[in-house]
Write an enzyme that holds these catalytic residues in place. Structure first.
Site, PDB file in Angstrom:
ATOM      1  N   ARG A   1       1.261   8.746  15.033  1.00  0.00           N
ATOM      2  CA  ARG A   1       0.776   9.414  13.814  1.00  0.00           C
ATOM      3  C   ARG A   1      -0.042  10.632  14.208  1.00  0.00           C
ATOM      4  NH1 ARG A   1      -2.336   5.680  10.039  1.00  0.00           N
ATOM      5  NH2 ARG A   1      -0.289   4.974   9.374  1.00  0.00           N
TER       6      ARG A   1
ATOM      7  N   PHE B   1     -13.531  -1.650  17.023  1.00  0.00           N
ATOM      8  CA  PHE B   1     -13.815  -1.391  18.441  1.00  0.00           C
ATOM      9  C   PHE B   1     -15.299  -1.086  18.653  1.00  0.00           C
ATOM     10  CE2 PHE B   1      -9.341   0.069  20.054  1.00  0.00           C
ATOM     11  CZ  PHE B   1      -8.842  -1.197  19.784  1.00  0.00           C
TER      12      PHE B   1
ATOM     13  N   VAL C   1      -9.477   0.096  13.105  1.00  0.00           N
ATOM     14  CA  VAL C   1      -9.713   0.138  14.540  1.00  0.00           C
ATOM     15  C   VAL C   1     -11.079   0.741  14.896  1.00  0.00           C
ATOM     16  CG1 VAL C   1      -8.527   2.347  14.991  1.00  0.00           C
ATOM     17  CG2 VAL C   1      -8.539   0.551  16.727  1.00  0.00           C
TER      18      VAL C   1
ATOM     19  N   ASP D   1       0.717  -3.091  23.057  1.00  0.00           N
ATOM     20  CA  ASP D   1       0.308  -2.644  24.396  1.00  0.00           C
ATOM     21  C   ASP D   1      -0.635  -1.445  24.316  1.00  0.00           C
ATOM     22  OD1 ASP D   1       1.960  -0.580  23.659  1.00  0.00           O
ATOM     23  OD2 ASP D   1       3.438  -0.868  25.262  1.00  0.00           O
TER      24      ASP D   1
ATOM     25  N   TYR E   1       0.846  -1.202   0.000  1.00  0.00           N
ATOM     26  CA  TYR E   1       0.000   0.000   0.000  1.00  0.00           C
ATOM     27  C   TYR E   1       0.881   1.253   0.000  1.00  0.00           C
ATOM     28  CZ  TYR E   1      -3.724   3.209   1.577  1.00  0.00           C
ATOM     29  OH  TYR E   1      -4.635   4.240   1.696  1.00  0.00           O
TER      30      TYR E   1
ATOM     31  N   PRO F   1       2.730   1.609  12.510  1.00  0.00           N
ATOM     32  CA  PRO F   1       3.355   2.869  12.945  1.00  0.00           C
ATOM     33  C   PRO F   1       3.118   3.152  14.433  1.00  0.00           C
ATOM     34  CG  PRO F   1       2.224   3.159  10.854  1.00  0.00           C
ATOM     35  CD  PRO F   1       1.840   1.799  11.364  1.00  0.00           C
TER      36      PRO F   1
ATOM     37  N   LYS G   1       1.238   3.966  -3.092  1.00  0.00           N
ATOM     38  CA  LYS G   1       0.820   5.360  -2.946  1.00  0.00           C
ATOM     39  C   LYS G   1       1.997   6.309  -3.172  1.00  0.00           C
ATOM     40  CE  LYS G   1      -3.625   5.114  -1.902  1.00  0.00           C
ATOM     41  NZ  LYS G   1      -4.666   5.705  -2.758  1.00  0.00           N
TER      42      LYS G   1
HETATM   43  N1  UDP Z   1      -5.743  -1.795  16.063  1.00  0.00           N
HETATM   44  C1  UDP Z   1      -6.034  -2.429  17.255  1.00  0.00           C
HETATM   45  N2  UDP Z   1      -7.053  -3.333  17.272  1.00  0.00           N
HETATM   46  C2  UDP Z   1      -7.821  -3.626  16.182  1.00  0.00           C
HETATM   47  C3  UDP Z   1      -7.530  -2.961  14.978  1.00  0.00           C
HETATM   48  C4  UDP Z   1      -6.481  -2.058  14.956  1.00  0.00           C
HETATM   49  O1  UDP Z   1      -5.378  -2.190  18.281  1.00  0.00           O
HETATM   50  O2  UDP Z   1      -8.734  -4.473  16.303  1.00  0.00           O
HETATM   51  C5  UDP Z   1      -4.643  -0.815  16.043  1.00  0.00           C
HETATM   52  C6  UDP Z   1      -3.628  -1.018  14.925  1.00  0.00           C
HETATM   53  O3  UDP Z   1      -2.621  -1.921  15.330  1.00  0.00           O
HETATM   54  C7  UDP Z   1      -3.093   0.393  14.755  1.00  0.00           C
HETATM   55  C8  UDP Z   1      -4.306   1.273  15.068  1.00  0.00           C
HETATM   56  O4  UDP Z   1      -5.205   0.456  15.798  1.00  0.00           O
HETATM   57  O5  UDP Z   1      -2.090   0.668  15.674  1.00  0.00           O
HETATM   58  C9  UDP Z   1      -5.022   1.797  13.829  1.00  0.00           C
HETATM   59  O6  UDP Z   1      -5.266   0.717  12.988  1.00  0.00           O
HETATM   60  P1  UDP Z   1      -6.100   0.822  11.640  1.00  0.00           P
HETATM   61  O7  UDP Z   1      -6.199  -0.572  11.091  1.00  0.00           O
HETATM   62  O8  UDP Z   1      -7.377   1.527  11.886  1.00  0.00           O
HETATM   63  O9  UDP Z   1      -5.271   1.720  10.637  1.00  0.00           O
HETATM   64  P2  UDP Z   1      -3.769   2.238  10.490  1.00  0.00           P
HETATM   65  O10 UDP Z   1      -3.757   3.556  11.171  1.00  0.00           O
HETATM   66  O11 UDP Z   1      -2.807   1.277  11.146  1.00  0.00           O
HETATM   67  O12 UDP Z   1      -3.583   2.322   9.033  1.00  0.00           O
END
Ligand code: UDP
Length: 312
Positions: free
Chosen positions: A275, A191, A187, A206, A145, A272, A149
């Site tokens: 961010r 969630f 996420v 963590d 990805y 990452p 990009k």
């Molecule tokens: N994440 C998490 N639990 C989940 C899904 C994602 O803790 O069920 C964490 C993921 O590891 C990252 C952050 O949430 O650190 C954001 O993840 P997302 O997939 O939304 O997008 P990203 O910002 O990584 O592209």
């Protein structure tokens, strides 16, 4: 004005199409439904200013008639989606961008690329401003990805410099709102759906990694301003309010009044650690900044997901 929107059945493409129609544009929407869904554009069926073409933009794009803008939004965009579709992700960033730029050049249209904060990778500069070149692992699982990009940005700038085209690049930071897929792996839907089902929220690592979440209407407003501006370089659009993923999980549990707890899972490779967009450029060049605070945006999104979980 006529705009072509690639990826128009996706989360952002469909909201962008709504905004363009509201601004009086005709919209020619293209999607192959690899991750987009007809549900996102069902409300536009029958609108005389909206036309849908089912097509994979990694193949030559044919659109008859005048086109004034091409918005290239097609791409799998959640980590789970691009891990599941690594080659289509690389192709749409590379070949899809080439075809979309070719269409814009042929039509003498303006071009806007949906790029991403993933261009900064696991950033060593914080917050990220547009002059930072990033810290991307090209051969890691997210590389499909990120590098697609980054290539898309390079291709866009080459068309701007070599062909003199009017091009724009938006680097989109984490965005949320209605029409995200319940199970797209990101996420926010993850969630919220876990909290609404009283299942444990799955925090990766963590939970100390941070993200900054922008409500979709703010993001689309920034993109619309960019499209109608004279700005050519990349520009960050996102909400600079940053939080840890653990804190985000706790807030979702609190707002949904859920009985869910938290379980910890392995952190995905190259996730990452921080961010946050530096939006100085958007503030000064576009007079844009987010208006929707986290509480209001997340409540709207929760209502949407309640409806989806109830089968509406
Ligand atoms: N994440 C998490 N639990 C989940 C899904 C994602 O803790 O069920 C964490 C993921 O590891 C990252 C952050 O949430 O650190 C954001 O993840 P997302 O997939 O939304 O997008 P990203 O910002 O990584 O592209």
């Amino acid at each position: 004005m006529t705009a072509v929107v690639t990826g128009a059945a996706g989360f952002l493409g469909s909201h962008l199409s709504d905004r363009l129609l509201a601004e009086g544009f005709r919209v020619i929407a293209i999607d192959n439904f690899i991750t987009g869904t007809p549900d996102n554009i069902a409300h536009l069926a029958g609108n005389p200013d909206f036309r849908f073409i089912r097509h994979n933009v990694s193949e030559f794009i044919f659109v008859p008639g005048q086109v004034d803008y091409v918005f290239h939004f097609a791409s799998p965009a959640s980590p789970i989606d691009y891990l599941e579709h690594p080659i289509p992700t690389l192709k749409v960033g590379a070949l899809g961008t080439h075809n979309s730029l070719g269409l814009a050049k042929d039509k003498r249209a303006k071009f806007l690329l949906a790029s991403t904060s993933e261009c900064y990778g696991d950033p060593l500069v914080h917050p990220q401003n547009e002059d930072y070149w990033g810290n991307v692992n090209p051969i890691g699982p997210r590389g499909v990805y990120d590098e697609a990009k980054r290539f898309a940005e390079a291709m866009t700038m080459a068309y701007h410099r070599y062909h003199g085209m009017d091009t724009k690049i938006v680097r989109i930071f984490n965005t949320y709102g209605p029409r995200m897929r319940l199970r797209d792996g990101r996420v926010v839907p993850c969630f919220i759906s876990q909290a609404l089902s009283n299942e444990p929220l799955t925090v990766f690592g963590d939970g100390s990694q941070t993200r900054s979440f922008c409500y979709v209407s703010d993001l689309i407003d920034g993109i619309f301003r960019l499209a109608t501006s004279e700005h050519h370089g990349p520009i960050n659009i996102g909400n600079p309010v940053e939080m840890t993923i653990k804190e985000f999980a706790e807030r979702i549990i609190e707002i949904t009044e859920s009985n869910s707890g938290i379980v910890y899972k392995d952190l995905p490779i190259d996730d990452p650690k921080v961010r946050q967009p530096d939006i100085t450029r958007a503030r000064t060049k576009l007079r844009w900044q987010p208006k929707i605070d986290f509480q209001s945006g997340i409540r709207e999104t929760i209502e949407y997901f309640k409806g989806r979980l109830a089968g509406n």
